[in-house]
Design a protein around this motif. Sequence first.
Motif, PDB file in Angstrom:
ATOM      1  N   GLN A  43     -68.719   4.228  32.868  1.00 47.91           N
ATOM      2  CA  GLN A  43     -68.163   2.895  33.117  1.00 47.91           C
ATOM      3  C   GLN A  43     -66.796   2.835  32.460  1.00 47.91           C
ATOM      4  O   GLN A  43     -66.649   3.260  31.309  1.00 47.91           O
ATOM      5  CB  GLN A  43     -69.063   1.806  32.530  1.00 47.91           C
ATOM      6  N   TYR A  44     -65.815   2.303  33.171  1.00 46.38           N
ATOM      7  CA  TYR A  44     -64.437   2.342  32.692  1.00 46.38           C
ATOM      8  C   TYR A  44     -63.799   0.969  32.877  1.00 46.38           C
ATOM      9  O   TYR A  44     -63.489   0.554  33.999  1.00 46.38           O
ATOM     10  CB  TYR A  44     -63.638   3.400  33.453  1.00 46.38           C
ATOM     11  N   ALA A  45     -63.626   0.253  31.761  1.00 51.05           N
ATOM     12  CA  ALA A  45     -62.919  -1.023  31.784  1.00 51.05           C
ATOM     13  C   ALA A  45     -61.426  -0.736  31.753  1.00 51.05           C
ATOM     14  O   ALA A  45     -60.926  -0.103  30.820  1.00 51.05           O
ATOM     15  CB  ALA A  45     -63.333  -1.885  30.595  1.00 51.05           C
ATOM     16  N   LEU A  46     -60.709  -1.189  32.774  1.00 50.62           N
ATOM     17  CA  LEU A  46     -59.281  -0.887  32.880  1.00 50.62           C
ATOM     18  C   LEU A  46     -58.456  -1.968  32.188  1.00 50.62           C
ATOM     19  O   LEU A  46     -58.785  -3.155  32.244  1.00 50.62           O
ATOM     20  CB  LEU A  46     -58.877  -0.790  34.353  1.00 50.62           C
ATOM     21  N   ASP A  47     -57.389  -1.556  31.551  1.00 53.68           N
ATOM     22  CA  ASP A  47     -56.484  -2.485  30.875  1.00 53.68           C
ATOM     23  C   ASP A  47     -55.482  -3.014  31.911  1.00 53.68           C
ATOM     24  O   ASP A  47     -54.432  -2.399  32.149  1.00 53.68           O
ATOM     25  CB  ASP A  47     -55.767  -1.767  29.727  1.00 53.68           C
TER      26      ASP A  47
END
Length: 331
Positions: A43-47
């Motif tokens: 899971q990758y929360a993008l800035d």
Amino acid sequence: MRPVINELPASWAIAVSPEQQLWVSNRKGALRRYTLQGELLGQYALDLPDLYYKGQGGLMAIAFPPDYAKTKWIYLSYSFGSDAKNGLKVIRVQVNDNPQQTLIETIFEQEDLRDTPVHYGARIAFLQDASLLVSIGDGFDYREQAQKDNSQLGKILQIFPDKVVSTYSKGHRNAQAFAVLDDGSVFSHEHGPDGGDEINLLEKSVNYGWPIITFGKDYIGGLISPFTEYPNMRQADFDWTPSIAPSGMIYYANDRFAELSNTLLVTSLKFQQMHSVKLTNEQAIKKPQQESIYFAKSGYRLRDITQSSNGRIFILGDGSNASIFEVMQSN
């Protein structure tokens, strides 16, 4: 359809990567990566500090470039800005389990902004020359801009590897999908208003007519235009009236599902079903003609569709509690 992944947050796109992993874009600004069996890999929360998550906006399309195996860049589109001024942005990312090590690079930022949170277009797809097609919607209240050459609204743009941007075609309302075939043909579909959803075989520099020609009407029942044809404007190759609200689309050529071979598979938000549109050759030009319907009234707004290299088909069900399904052989 067999459920593979359940209880996703509101999501917009699914895509199988070249290494045969299933990626999902969550509209609030995150990516998820799964095996084709539904096992979560990351899971990758993008800035994305300028992400505009409202109305039809948020993090949207996913595309993998021809050199993905070497670079690991993933291309994404999202709506950015504010209530007063918002538009579409295309970025590329190299994700990492440590968010601080995720690389983000802007590829395109829409110039003419609007104050409506709808009709972003937002679909992206690579052509054989490694250029990128991007659909830009008409912003709903700005439909006349689709015919104006000095506006990016209502256009399909072509972005080259050096980031030079040109208009590929114009006269589009809200193009929601691309299907790029091995022979270089490119199909797109788009939402009409009340009627007039359409599939088009795209050609460069062609005017597809919106809002001057359409089979659709305004939502209150009035005519948008008296014309369904007009000089130097291309009519749709395939029309849905009444509207089905098409969403994702793939070209399917695998023999895993023989009855679907050589078809455009289109998911529908409104009727919650999958449409199979057969392509037939007319004077060496592929034309969409014969239609079949699958999963009628599935109970899910079907938002997107993708396929694996061996012909497995996956469909994203829309909503705040989204799901991914695999198409299965009937007994």
